[in-house]
Design an enzyme around this catalytic site. Structure first.
Site, PDB file in Angstrom:
ATOM      1  N   ASP A   1      43.679   1.088  70.342  1.00 45.00           N
ATOM      2  CA  ASP A   1      44.197   0.045  70.715  1.00 45.00           C
ATOM      3  C   ASP A   1      43.684  -0.694  70.015  1.00 45.00           C
ATOM      4  O   ASP A   1      43.162  -0.946  69.300  1.00 45.00           O
ATOM      5  CB  ASP A   1      44.392  -0.045  72.264  1.00 45.00           C
ATOM      6  CG  ASP A   1      45.175  -0.886  73.013  1.00 45.00           C
ATOM      7  OD1 ASP A   1      46.284  -1.157  72.885  1.00 45.00           O
ATOM      8  OD2 ASP A   1      44.144  -1.733  73.069  1.00 45.00           O
TER       9      ASP A   1
ATOM     10  N   HIS B   1      50.210   6.188  76.659  1.00 43.52           N
ATOM     11  CA  HIS B   1      49.630   5.781  75.392  1.00 43.52           C
ATOM     12  C   HIS B   1      48.457   4.887  75.707  1.00 43.52           C
ATOM     13  O   HIS B   1      47.447   5.173  74.606  1.00 43.52           O
ATOM     14  CB  HIS B   1      49.389   3.548  75.755  1.00 43.52           C
ATOM     15  CG  HIS B   1      49.142   3.154  75.488  1.00 43.52           C
ATOM     16  ND1 HIS B   1      48.932   2.544  73.744  1.00 43.52           N
ATOM     17  CD2 HIS B   1      48.266   2.014  76.039  1.00 43.52           C
ATOM     18  CE1 HIS B   1      48.246   1.580  73.619  1.00 43.52           C
ATOM     19  NE2 HIS B   1      47.457   1.075  74.790  1.00 43.52           N
TER      20      HIS B   1
END
Length: 298
Positions: A108, A277
């Site tokens: 991320d 994610h």
């Protein structure tokens, strides 16, 4: 899988110039630096770092502005939160720890810092793994309705101060839960010790400001740096591993390997992980196996 950072020590590295970084480190062998994403801290690596420490000296810091690391003041140009400056912070931290060249894994926001670090400091990186991202400039240039809806927070957090800060600080804990739930991830995948650390960090308004500045930088100065790198034909030279969640937006919206091959001069490999994610917390076994195989080749 080991316990919560079993065998690791938690310290604060003071660089002596106002910059300090909380980090956990453990293991022995070649150095491996792991950079977390938003809205997390270094604690996101707790399910895989101990296993990696069997072969590597693993360093997991809170990146600039996050967790218990230093939080530079906001500025009109957002330079302190540019990925160039955040990457330099990691290079300086590594040097402070006596580390010159290291393998790097980022997820991320930490992956965006890692991408910039690999461009600006290619001699420092032996191998690079990027989790669940494509390049920032590609996101913005490919923006459509699906991206805007799925990544709405990019545009919210990048709004001028103090709008996003004020709204988040009304109930930072709720906003933290909304960010994790946004990926349709069951809350049960998050270890309570790790989640408590994320909550503590978000309860500090300075962390909220830092997060907003990170995203403001992404929409401004980071794009300038990315365009400059593109014009100079800069590419990632280190071997690159790209991982993404099969149930996440990155794989649904893009062909990550095809995109990253346009940003690398070295070999690129990768695969989807059966996950959303938060790969390292949702699917630690598969994520660990993919990283171990890649890092062992170095």
């Amino acid at each position: 899988m080991s316990g919560f950072f079993e065998g690791f020590s938690e310290t604060t590295a003071d660089l002596g110039d106002g910059r300090h970084f909380r980090l956990r480190s453990g293991g022995s062998g070649p150095p491996l630096v792991m950079l977390h994403g938003m809205p997390q801290t270094h604690c996101m690596w707790h399910r895989i770092a101990p296993a990696l420490a069997a072969r590597f000296t693993v360093i997991c810091p809170d990146i600039t502005g996050y967790g218990n690391s230093y939080k530079p003041a906001a500025s009109a140009d957002h330079e302190a939160y540019s990925k160039r400056r955040m990457a330099q912070d990691i290079v300086d931290l590594a040097a402070h720890l006596g580390i010159g060249r290291f393998a790097l894994v980022g997820h991320d926001r930490g992956a965006r810092v890692s991408h910039r670090l690999a461009l600006d400091h290619p001699d420092r990186i032996s191998r690079l793994a990027l989790l669940d991202i494509i390049p920032t400039i590609e996101h913005f240039e490919r923006t459509d309705m699906r991206f805007a809806m799925g990544y709405y927070h990019w545009f919210f957090l990048a709004q001028p101060a103090p709008l996003p800060e004020d709204l988040i600080n009304r109930d930072a804990g709720y906003w933290l839960l909304s960010q994790t739930a946004r990926h349709k991830t069951a809350r049960a995948v998050f270890d309570e010790t790790a989640m408590a650390d994320y909550r503590r960090a978000m309860a500090d308004p300075a962390t909220v400001t830092a997060i907003c500045e990170d995203y403001r930088a992404a929409a401004t100065i980071d794009l300038e740096h990315d365009r400059e790198s593109r014009a100079r034909r800069e590419r990632i030279a280190a071997p690159l591993k790209v991982l993404w969640g099969s149930r996440g937006l990155v794989g649904a919206l893009y062909d990550p390997l095809e995109i990253w091959r346009g940003y690398a001069s070295g070999p690129v490999e990768g695969q989807a992980i059966e996950s959303g994610h938060f790969l390292a917390e949702e699917a630690p076994e598969a994520t660990l196996a993919a990283l171990q195989e890649f890092l062992a080749d170095g």
